[in-house]
Design an enzyme around this catalytic site. Structure first.
Site, PDB file in Angstrom:
ATOM      1  N   HIS A 270       0.847  -1.189   0.000  1.00 22.79           N
ATOM      2  CA  HIS A 270       0.000   0.000   0.000  1.00 22.79           C
ATOM      3  C   HIS A 270       0.882   1.238   0.000  1.00 22.79           C
ATOM      4  CE1 HIS A 270      -3.183   2.818   1.126  1.00 22.79           C
ATOM      5  NE2 HIS A 270      -3.989   1.902   0.643  1.00 22.79           N
ATOM      6  N   ASP A 321      -8.047  -5.552  -0.368  1.00 22.07           N
ATOM      7  CA  ASP A 321      -8.437  -6.391  -1.505  1.00 22.07           C
ATOM      8  C   ASP A 321      -8.133  -7.872  -1.278  1.00 22.07           C
ATOM      9  OD1 ASP A 321      -9.497  -4.340  -2.940  1.00 22.07           O
ATOM     10  OD2 ASP A 321      -7.695  -3.934  -4.100  1.00 22.07           O
TER      11      ASP A 321
END
Ligand code: CMC
Length: 384
Positions: A270, A321
């Site tokens: 991320h 996700d």
């Protein structure tokens, strides 16, 4: 000119102010910790919070739900358009076109201020954005369900009033509402996906709004940004990877090969979270519960080994996700729906940011560092 600041990908750059959410010290929406929202609210309450600034009272929630129910029915022209599409079109492309079309059938939108700088226009833009947001919340879900059914040779289903947003989505997909655990797991995923400050799609929506364009255009642009696998598209790649690995014993071999080829493991890493994503930890619990209920824990075992390996070898942690890709699979949803479901939820965040951009607008127009050829004369065509 002010001193130059250059950060590729705008990494670490504060590109604006927001009161909608922060990732500092754990994700919070308008001050509320994400874990508490996931524990104690439903998606509709969170969407209301994002759009209107406060959690709704019971009356406000009932009225909000009623407005969503009233907006769920799709224009017949849109359904006809969905029917006319050739097979195999990516669902996110269909959603993008559908949102654009929905603008043409929104009678209220035709009065979108043609002169947004005129007196009183700002308040009208904000009110209009909230109304459009409610329509999109309802209609994007109906549209996705309708297209899913048409692709399978089934007729779209009319919405059934009085259901929660998550239950309604299942109903419009399959004509039935699954058990409480399934609906709640989906609901929690929508809460976690709803908002995430200046992510790529939200920033796209803000850039479009900063030119004083309209909310439909902002959402169309945001959908385009979300589609990419470095953003929302990652959740569709989770199950294919787990299937490719096939068993916990093969995790190291497959990942070693992938990393050696410099392949990205979708659902990991991320831009902001470098020590883990709280949203992923919350949703993993729900994915595990569903896996146990289905008696299909193999994928959770493999997923855990993947997490351990990437943490140890690359200091990489899963993002939202990663569990979402498994959770939607356990809910019996086909993979092509995963990124559009992310969009159904994030539209609340996008529209909240559109409102906020209006409230203190400044055209978003950064500079570029020039790295092209040096100054040179134009050679006339005959002499080139
Ligand atoms: N798999 C393998 N290596 C990775 C991954 C990954 N998923 N993510 C980062 N790395 C490596 C990268 O190769 C680099 O290694 P090195 O320094 O050896 O070259 C290092 O980690 C730093 O990566 P980066 O590209 O500089 O990090 P970033 O901040 O630009 O990337 C990211 C953030 C999300 C684009 C990236 O982690 C990625 O591509 N992840 C996979 C796609 C994904 O899961 N996207 C969903 C994001 S979260 C949901 C959302 O909010 O949209």
């Amino acid at each position: 000119m002010s001193s130059e600041v250059y950060a590729p990908g705008l990494e670490g750059i504060i590109a604006g102010e927001t009161a909608i959410s922060t990732v500092e010290g754990g994700l919070r929406y308008r001050g509320y910790p994400i874990a508490e929202l996931a524990e104690n609210t439903q998606y509709e309450e969170v969407a209301y919070l994002l759009l209107y600034g406060e959690l709704p009272t019971r009356r406000e929630l009932e009225s909000f739900r009623r407005r969503l129910d009233e907006a769920r029915l799709l224009p017949g022209e849109l359904v006809r358009f969905l029917r006319s599409l050739p097979p195999g079109i990516p669902y996110m492309d269909v959603m993008r076109t559908a949102v654009s079309m929905l603008a043409h059938f929104d009678l209220g939108y035709r009065s979108w201020p043609s002169e947004p700088t005129a007196a009183g226009a700002l308040e009208r833009c904000i009110q209009s954005t909230r109304r459009i947001a409610e329509r999109l919340l309802a209609q994007m879900a109906s549209c996705l369900a309708a297209y899913y059914r048409l692709c399978r040779g089934l007729e779209p289903l009319s919405p059934r009033s009085g259901l929660s947003h998550a239950a309604q989505f299942f109903y419009q997909l399959n004509g039935e509402v699954p058990d409480e655990l399934a609906v709640r797991a989906c609901d929690v995923s929508l809460i976690l996906y709803a908002e995430h400050e200046f992510n790529a799609s939200t920033f796209t929506a803000r850039v479009i709004t900063s030119t004083m364009s309209d909310p439909y255009s902002a959402v169309v642009g945001a959908l385009g940004a979300l589609k990419g696998p470095l953003h929302g598209g990652a959740n569709e790649h989770v199950m294919p990877l787990l299937r490719r690995i096939g068993s916990p014993e093969r995790v190291e071999t497959v990942l070693q090969e992938m990393l050696a080829r410099k392949e990205r493991v979708m659902g990991f890493g991320h831009r902001v979270y470098k020590t883990g994503d709280l949203r992923a930890r919350i949703l993993t619990q729900w994915a595990k519960r569903l896996a146990e209920q289905r008696g299909e824990t193999l994928w959770e075992d493999i997923a855990q080994r993947v997490e351990d390996y990437l943490r140890q070898q690359k200091n990489l942690y899963p993002n939202l996700d990663w569990p979402a890709g498994r959770l939607y699979y356990y809910l019996g949803l086909p993979m092509e729906l995963y990124t559009p479901i992310f969009a159904l939820s994030r539209v609340a965040g996008w529209c909240a940011h559109v409102v906020e951009q209006w409230q203190a607008n400044r055209l978003i127009r950064p500079r570029a560092r020039y790295i092209g050829p040096p100054l040179r004369p134009v050679v006339p065509l005959e002499a080139r």
